[in-house]
Enzyme design. Structure first.
Site, short mmCIF file in Angstrom:
data_model
loop_
_atom_site.label_atom_id
_atom_site.label_comp_id
_atom_site.label_asym_id
_atom_site.label_seq_id
_atom_site.Cartn_x
_atom_site.Cartn_y
_atom_site.Cartn_z
N LEU A 2 0.81 -1.22 0.00
CA LEU A 2 0.00 0.00 0.00
C LEU A 2 0.84 1.27 0.00
O LEU A 2 0.41 2.31 -0.47
CB LEU A 2 -0.92 0.01 1.23
CG LEU A 2 -1.95 -1.11 1.32
CD1 LEU A 2 -2.68 -1.05 2.65
CD2 LEU A 2 -2.95 -1.02 0.17
N ASP A 50 2.96 13.44 16.45
CA ASP A 50 3.32 13.28 15.04
C ASP A 50 2.08 13.39 14.15
O ASP A 50 1.88 12.59 13.24
CB ASP A 50 4.02 11.94 14.82
CG ASP A 50 4.80 11.90 13.50
OD1 ASP A 50 5.09 13.00 12.97
OD2 ASP A 50 5.10 10.82 13.00
N LYS A 68 1.67 -3.16 8.99
CA LYS A 68 2.85 -2.29 9.03
C LYS A 68 4.04 -3.14 9.45
O LYS A 68 4.08 -3.67 10.55
CB LYS A 68 2.63 -1.14 10.01
CG LYS A 68 1.67 -0.08 9.52
CD LYS A 68 1.43 0.98 10.57
CE LYS A 68 2.70 1.73 10.93
NZ LYS A 68 2.43 2.85 11.86
#
Length: 815
Positions: free
Chosen positions: A456, A575, A478
């Site tokens: 992805l 973040d 991930k």
């Protein structure tokens, strides 16, 4: 049973039944005047029913059921308004079901209104309404619609309360009820208080605070009435807004496409949640106990049975929980009612095994296999112990204690009670606070061996792959890259934090996988990728109109508010940026990537760190230069992101304005705001005259968020109030941080002495060494004014020093 002949309703769409007309089971429907609601028959496993639903709802979720506790068999039925005024469900399986037993009149009609109320009214000879004889709003089921009442009629004794369905196939009154006691909403479980909302104050309830920050501009208008005739609560929404407060069979309370008021099973066991009544579980239960649906061998009959068809799965689990001898339970009948209980241990069953059945098994009642597995387990334990001892010896010899200690901590995390084996978890999500520890082989299979077709994207953590589990659930994987700047600290941090978070605007972590050097996080799959995928692409950006832009802005704000104020742990994300905002199927935003997040003391206002992490350009000055972070750090990042969303431009873009120089988006927005031309910042693709006021307000709020002083920035609760309530006044913003807006000035190093920072490096040296850091912040020239330049260079020197001192410094590009 009345057997008179009546005409069918005409083929034209209508909202009314007149005396002598009938509504057939499968052929005709009543539709309200504006098409908002539909009334008709429907079938479930438990029988057939007459109900009302939103016309636009593809799932046809019922907001009212006429005969919820009197199902009819088959489809040979109709709704008839008899000449004497009785509104009846006629069917071949028994006597008519009369809806208005003692409230009938001859000259009457039954009409479905656009409020969702089905009313029977008597008329005068001139066709004016004489009296309202009966209405569905006086007989609520499991859903509260705008205009309905919760409470009691003191004169007639009529009680207005909600009662959940037994389960999804049985609409009869189930485990939970929702009532109004005059000051607050009270949810009861089989008559005992389960949860309460707290007092209604300032358009919100004490234990549902986010109602005042609803994503639809504070759509709710609450009404609490107490007089000699009645005591009740009701609410209204603006015309055109779809709203239904639904109470489900597991005690969840929610409204359509909005944050949950109360999550399923929220007050069960040892859970602590605002508004939950104090539970007194038996001493034989612990915090580790919980029900999991497992496939087991059934070798013995149930120890006890309750054939009561009014009991559902939630009741069975509650009874088993309070019986110390009970180890598992399930329902009896095919429609999911009745209860069976066991008090024995079970062995795991597999597909094709005889006497195999799925039961709700208490986690303390471990499912075992055949006896030979005991020896396998013992041998495995011995082997693990020997390997561990050798491994510890190797660590001491190689002086890598710190790194290996992190892996041991990861092992401890992975085997903690936050996890369960993936094959033993109910994938319906009924125990959402459990994470799954996936095997490496299962992830390899799900991602097609991490094929390029399944990839992805690529982030600072490493590559992200799409996968599909055997049961059909799509996932995002991930995979920690060995060369990634992120390490075990971020990996474990994300697991520890996000596992405890539940909010519609936060991405859901399903579990993790750890095998040797392989570290992976498993998330729910987001089909529309991340916000930057749309925001910074001219073609894809057209898909997001201003309404969707504003919905995304509010969703991100709601997620941050939850992290800062309403989650079990107070969390600073650190973040926040466009690539960390994922979009679901309906383009709703979900904040992701909690590897850099930090928990924060409830009574602390700020903290300090020597480890600067995050993405440059989104960091506030007090964090980037001094390591000080607080909730205002996320507010700054939100302000930068808000400017990017409105403008469709990246923060590090370079802007000129009438001969002056501005080095980032905030500075450019500031110049335009001072000149009263802020609309020039708006993405041309979003041109919408009717939304210009809202766009200007968003720019103004963004400038308040990116002010240099953290004390000047609003909190996220204030931001949401400003976003959703246009009557809230906005103060004037101060100069944004990192926004240099002076006329271009040439510096001559031969004529000027070198300005220094920390007494070790001069400007000319730092221009070369750190130009790439400046560019990362959106700064593309060193000639920007002496004071600001020195400040910037001090910042990058600090960053360089941290890079030399520790390998944990993170500086990641957008995905």
């Amino acid at each position: 049973m009345w057997l008179g002949v009546v005409p069918y309703i005409s083929s034209a769409q209508t909202d009314t039944i007149k005396p002598g007309e009938e509504l057939q089971f499968s052929e005709k429907l009543l539709v309200s005047a504006k098409g908002t609601f539909t009334l008709g028959f429907f079938s479930l496993e438990s029988g057939s029913y007459l109900g009302i639903w939103f016309t636009i709802d593809a799932q046809k979720e019922k907001v009212w059921v006429a005969n919820r506790d009197k199902p009819i068999s088959g489809t040979d039925a109709n709704l008839t308004l008899h000449a004497d005024g009785k509104l009846m469900i006629m069917h071949s399986g028994g006597d008519p079901i009369v809806l208005n037993s003692n409230q009938a009149a001859r000259n009457s009609t039954a009409t479905l209104l656009d409020s969702g109320n089905f009313v029977l009214e008597e008329f005068n000879s001139d066709r004016s309404v004489k009296e309202k004889l009966w209405e569905s709003f006086d007989n609520p089921t499991d859903t509260l619609l705008p205009g309905m009442k919760l409470g009691i009629n003191l004169k007639t004794g009529q009680n207005w309360s909600l009662a959940s369905w037994i389960n999804e196939q049985v609409p009869a009154p189930g485990t939970f009820t929702l009532e109004w006691n005059g000051t607050q909403l009270v949810m009861k479980r089989r008559g005992g208080t389960y949860w309460s909302s707290g007092t209604l104050k300032n358009r919100s309830f004490e234990f549902i605070p986010w109602l005042s920050f609803d994503t639809c501009n504070n759509i709710y208008s609450f009404n609490s009435v107490a007089n000699e005739n009645e005591i009740y609560f009701s609410y209204k929404v603006p015309d055109g807004v779809v709203s239904e407060w639904a109470l489900n069979s597991r005690g969840g309370l929610s409204d359509t496409n909005r944050p949950l008021f109360v999550t399923d099973d929220v007050c069960d066991g040892f859970e602590e949640y605002p508004g939950c009544a104090v539970q007194n579980p038996p001493t034989c239960r612990t915090r580790k106990d919980g029900f999991m649906k497992q496939s087991v061998h059934i070798s013995e009959s149930p120890s006890s049975i309750k054939e009561d068809s009014s009991l559902g799965p939630s009741d069975c689990q509650a009874i088993c929980w309070n019986n110390c001898s009970c180890t598992a339970c399930n329902t009896i009948y095919t429609n999911g009612t009745g209860c069976r209980f066991w008090s024995t241990k079970f062995t795991q069953a597999y597909a094709g095994d005889a006497n195999r059945e799925a039961l709700y098994v208490l986690s303390s009642s471990r499912v075992t296999g055949n006896s030979w597995w005991i020896w396998v387990i013992i041998a495995g334990v011995v082997l693990v112990v020997l390997l561990l001892m050798g491994f510890l010896y190797y660590l001491r010899r190689k002086s890598k204690g710190e790194r290996k200690m992190e892996e041991a901590m990861l092992h401890e995390l992975a085997t903690s009670n936050s996890f369960s084996d993936s094959k033993d978890v109910d994938h319906a999500g009924k125990r959402a606070h459990y994470l799954k520890l996936f095997s490496f082989d299962s992830i390899v299979a799900a991602s097609n061996n991490f094929s390029s077709e399944n990839k992805l994207g690529e982030g600072g953590f490493g590559p992200v792959y799409k996968g599909k589990l055997p049961e059909g659930q799509e996932i995002a994987v991930k995979r920690l890259s060995r060369g990634s700047g992120q390490g075990l600290v971020e990996f474990k941090n994300e697991i520890r934090l996000i596992a405890r978070l539940q909010h519609m605007n936060l991405v859901r972590l399903l579990g993790c996988c750890s095998k040797g050097e392989e570290k992976m996080l498993i998330y729910e799959f987001m089909p529309n990728k991340s916000l930057d995928f749309f925001l910074f692409d001219p073609a894809r950006r057209k898909i997001l109109d201003w309404k969707r832009h504003h919905n995304i802005i509010e969703g991100i704000a709601q997620g941050l508010l939850y992290l800062h104020k309403y989650s079990r742990l107070r969390i600073i994300h650190r973040d926040l940026k466009a690539s960390n905002i994922l979009l679901d199927h309906d383009l709703n935003p979900k904040i992701s990537d909690f590897g850099m997040a930090r928990t924060f003391g409830r009574n602390a206002s700020e903290a300090n760190t020597n480890r600067i992490v995050g993405t440059y350009g989104y960091m506030p000055p007090e964090y980037a230069m001094e390591g000080i972070f607080s909730v205002k750090s996320d507010v700054y990042s939100f302000g930068v992101l808000l400017l990017e969303i409105v403008s469709g431009r990246k923060n590090k873009s370079f802007y000129h304005n009438d001969g002056a120089l501005t080095i980032n988006l905030a500075g450019y927005a500031w110049e335009l705001w001072k000149e009263g031309t802020s609309l020039q910042l708006v993405d041309p693709m979003l041109e919408d005259f009717h939304s210009s006021t809202q766009m200007l307000r968003c720019i103004h709020i963004a400038l308040l968020c990116v002010q240099e002083s953290a004390a000047d920035r609003p909190t996220m609760s204030t931001v949401i109030s400003m976003l959703t309530n246009e009557t809230v006044p906005l103060p004037n913003p101060n100069l944004p941080a990192f926004s240099i807006h002076h006329t271009v000035l040439e510096l001559d190093s031969h004529k000027r002495g070198p300005e220094s920072c920390s007494g070790s490096v001069n400007i000319s040296e730092m221009e070369v060494i750190h130009s790439h850091y400046l560019e990362g912040m959106g700064w593309t020239t060193p000639y920007v004014g002496i004071k600001q330049m020195i400040k910037a260079l001090c910042y990058v020197i600090r960053k360089e020093e941290y890079s030399r001192q520790t390998t944990e410094v993170e500086s990641r590009d957008n995905v």
